[in-house]
Design a protein around this motif. Structure first.
Motif, PDB file in Angstrom:
ATOM      1  N   ASP A 255       1.062  -1.005   0.179  1.00 56.64           N
ATOM      2  CA  ASP A 255       0.245  -0.107  -0.245  1.00 56.64           C
ATOM      3  C   ASP A 255       0.947   1.529  -0.543  1.00 56.64           C
ATOM      4  N   HIS A 256       1.993   1.191  -0.191  1.00 59.70           N
ATOM      5  CA  HIS A 256       3.046   1.954   0.218  1.00 59.70           C
ATOM      6  C   HIS A 256       3.091   2.881  -1.624  1.00 59.70           C
ATOM      7  N   PRO A 257       2.461   4.106  -1.660  1.00 58.26           N
ATOM      8  CA  PRO A 257       3.181   4.693  -3.209  1.00 58.26           C
ATOM      9  C   PRO A 257       4.359   4.753  -2.827  1.00 58.26           C
ATOM     10  N   VAL A 258       4.837   5.081  -4.205  1.00 59.41           N
ATOM     11  CA  VAL A 258       6.834   5.617  -4.760  1.00 59.41           C
ATOM     12  C   VAL A 258       6.669   6.007  -5.528  1.00 59.41           C
ATOM     13  N   LEU A 259       7.106   7.626  -4.677  1.00 56.72           N
ATOM     14  CA  LEU A 259       7.453   9.303  -5.345  1.00 56.72           C
ATOM     15  C   LEU A 259       8.762   9.441  -4.939  1.00 56.72           C
ATOM     16  N   GLN A 260       8.895  10.301  -5.998  1.00 58.33           N
ATOM     17  CA  GLN A 260      10.295  10.861  -5.569  1.00 58.33           C
ATOM     18  C   GLN A 260      10.371  11.916  -5.635  1.00 58.33           C
ATOM     19  N   THR A 261      11.629  12.913  -5.115  1.00 59.51           N
ATOM     20  CA  THR A 261      11.668  13.621  -4.552  1.00 59.51           C
ATOM     21  C   THR A 261      12.223  14.250  -6.229  1.00 59.51           C
ATOM     22  N   CYS A 262      11.590  15.824  -6.849  1.00 56.67           N
ATOM     23  CA  CYS A 262      12.316  15.502  -8.217  1.00 56.67           C
ATOM     24  C   CYS A 262      12.512  17.132  -8.578  1.00 56.67           C
ATOM     25  N   THR A 263      12.125  17.773  -7.413  1.00 52.83           N
ATOM     26  CA  THR A 263      12.364  19.760  -7.202  1.00 52.83           C
ATOM     27  C   THR A 263      13.439  20.003  -6.605  1.00 52.83           C
ATOM     28  N   VAL A 264      14.236  21.350  -6.484  1.00 51.88           N
ATOM     29  CA  VAL A 264      14.728  21.572  -5.578  1.00 51.88           C
ATOM     30  C   VAL A 264      14.523  22.411  -4.225  1.00 51.88           C
ATOM     31  N   ASN A 265      12.877  22.265  -3.831  1.00 48.19           N
ATOM     32  CA  ASN A 265      12.416  23.200  -2.850  1.00 48.19           C
ATOM     33  C   ASN A 265      11.232  21.774  -2.734  1.00 48.19           C
ATOM     34  N   ASN A 266      11.967  20.072  -3.429  1.00 52.82           N
ATOM     35  CA  ASN A 266      11.673  19.056  -2.407  1.00 52.82           C
ATOM     36  C   ASN A 266       9.645  18.957  -2.778  1.00 52.82           C
ATOM     37  N   ASN A 267       9.263  18.751  -4.035  1.00 54.19           N
ATOM     38  CA  ASN A 267       8.513  19.067  -4.889  1.00 54.19           C
ATOM     39  C   ASN A 267       8.282  16.698  -4.846  1.00 54.19           C
ATOM     40  N   MET A 268       7.771  16.778  -5.218  1.00 51.96           N
ATOM     41  CA  MET A 268       7.346  15.462  -5.941  1.00 51.96           C
ATOM     42  C   MET A 268       6.690  15.432  -6.942  1.00 51.96           C
ATOM     43  N   CYS A 269       7.273  13.844  -7.861  1.00 52.52           N
ATOM     44  CA  CYS A 269       6.775  13.520  -9.425  1.00 52.52           C
ATOM     45  C   CYS A 269       6.785  11.899  -8.644  1.00 52.52           C
TER      46      CYS A 269
END
Length: 466
Positions: A255-269
């Motif tokens: 049930d864990h979603p897998v996201l990635q930090t993708c900006t210099v201000n730590n927003n997700m993709c």
């Protein structure tokens, strides 16, 4: 609503050790040294038995001799952690002093399992060994753990280094918040992460004025669950670049979603870079009181103040000499860290919303007022609820030197719309000690003062209340 939580105590069928397995020493024997992992050395394994299926959590107090987050080339050691041979999370160890940490290990079935810890690539050149103090595993039926996001490390900007979270903007702590959903019996779970800093976004002086810290705190993932704690399909969203809210369409691990930090201000993709080496599954069972600011999570993990301060030092973001006369960020130990509560009423005219700043007067010079916004009204606090800020003072100032703490009306733009701003609490005020750790919070206040254009300031606390 509070979730029902059951935690299964584990009988450890082994201890952290290198193969072959060693027997656990008898209680009367001399305590064995803390287990460790070394550069180029063998992995260490912790065997445990889960009495029932659930989410496994690792507790450990790691330290890395020779490592310090404030020194280039010595920032951290990285430990890669696997469960039954599957890489589940990494642990960035930023200190030669032990720091208590708790990490999610994902879902496990009933039965025997093995946690493997290995000294990993991405460690700083100065890092040679990590001691693993008091390692233990628990298995919990707390459903909050099931939906916590896996955050894959940033691999893109600012330098396209796939190991950059081992020395910059590293995830430190996670927690969750729960609120009712529109459907009766359903609830919304929201997961947030505290990073050691942000390489972009809000500039550092504004962070100190508007948020009272230089960490980056962001909500990451939000999901609706039904009365049986099942994810409502299509309900989950994440904080995307530019702070947008997007529906999650990525992969899950259980049930864990897998996201990635993708900006210099730590927003997700939700599209993850193939082969990205670092991943973080932090224990998100902590939450916060509804009447406290998010920074209370840092207060409960005081080491986070040291790490974020050391990152400022290493990245050259602190002016020298430190001076409260400028907007530039000074030595973090020169700031009063404060939290207060405020509400804003209805506007009575046109113009900008009234922000609130805090002011400090010192016993040695009560005529001078030091302001959290440095007289830059644009960085006063306009949001309501429990909020945090800092007031820069001469380096070496202590709580005993503070004569008073004041609330200051500070419209954030042109004009003043006349709305009353009411301050009702100061929940803490402290300085950092020589090691960048919070001192005992000694400034607290309860009451009610309303700031208006006609009465733009009010004393909240005076030295006699210390």
């Amino acid at each position: 609503m509070r979730s029902r939580v059951r935690t299964t105590a584990l009988g450890l069928s082994g201890a952290l050790l290198a193969a072959p397995l060693l027997t656990v020493p008898a209680a009367s024997a001399r305590p064995s040294p803390a287990p460790s992992v070394r550069r180029g050395g063998p992995a260490r394994t912790l065997a445990f038995t889960a009495a029932r299926a659930g989410e496994a959590v690792l507790s450990v107090s790691p330290a890395a001799p020779g490592v310090s987050w404030d020194r280039k080339g010595a920032e951290s050691a990285v430990v890669s952690i696997a469960v039954d041979g599957r890489h589940v999370t990494d642990l960035v160890v930023p200190s030669a002093t032990a720091i208590p940490r708790t990490l999610g290990l994902g879902a496990v079935r009933r039965g025997r399992h093995r946690v493997t810890l290995r000294f990993a690539k991405g460690s700083a050149a100065a890092a040679r060994v990590v001691t693993l103090g008091r390692p233990s595993v628990r298995v919990s039926q707390d459903p909050v753990l099931r939906f916590a996001p896996v955050v894959v490390g940033r691999t893109g900007l600012p330098n396209n280094d796939p190991y950059q979270n081992a020395y910059s903007d590293t995830p430190l702590v996670a927690w969750h918040e729960t609120r009712p959903a529109a459907t009766a019996g359903h609830r919304i779970l929201e997961y947030s992460v505290i990073w050691s800093n942000e390489d972009g976004g809000t500039d550092t002086p504004a962070l100190m004025a508007r948020w009272g810290r230089t960490t980056d705190i962001e909500w990451v993932y939000r999901v609706e669950v039904d009365e049986r704690w099942r994810r409502v399909p299509g309900s989950d969203v994440y904080q995307a670049p530019e702070h947008q809210t997007f529906h999650f369409t990525g992969a899950y691990e259980g049930d864990h979603p897998v996201l990635q930090t993708c900006t210099v201000n730590n927003n997700m993709c939700d599209a993850v870079t193939p082969g990205a080496p670092l991943r973080f599954l932090l224990d998100a069972t902590a939450t916060r009181p509804a009447d406290r600011a998010r920074e209370v999570i840092m207060d409960r993990n005081p080491w986070t103040y040291r790490i974020t301060s050391q990152e400022l030092v290493r990245e050259g973001k602190i002016e020298s000499p430190s001076s409260p006369a400028t907007k530039a960020v000074g030595d973090p130990r020169s700031y009063l860290f404060a939290e207060f509560a405020k509400t804003t009423g209805a506007a009575t005219g046109t113009g900008s919303v009234p922000g609130v700043a805090l002011g400090v007067r010192l016993r040695s010079d009560p005529a001078r007022l030091y302001r959290s916004d440095h007289d830059d009204h644009a960085v006063a606090i306009d949001r309501d609820g429990a909020v945090a800020t800092t007031v820069e003072l001469p380096l070496g100032t202590t709580l005993d030197d503070v004569a008073s703490l004041e609330a200051l009306r500070s419209p954030i733009g042109a004009g003043d719309n006349g709305a009353p701003a009411t301050v009702t609490a100061v929940d803490r005020g402290f300085f950092l000690d020589a090691g960048y750790l919070p001192g005992t919070p000694s400034i607290t206040w309860r009451g009610s003062v309303t700031l208006t254009p006609e009465k733009p300031s009010a004393v909240l606390w005076e030295h006699g209340n210390l």
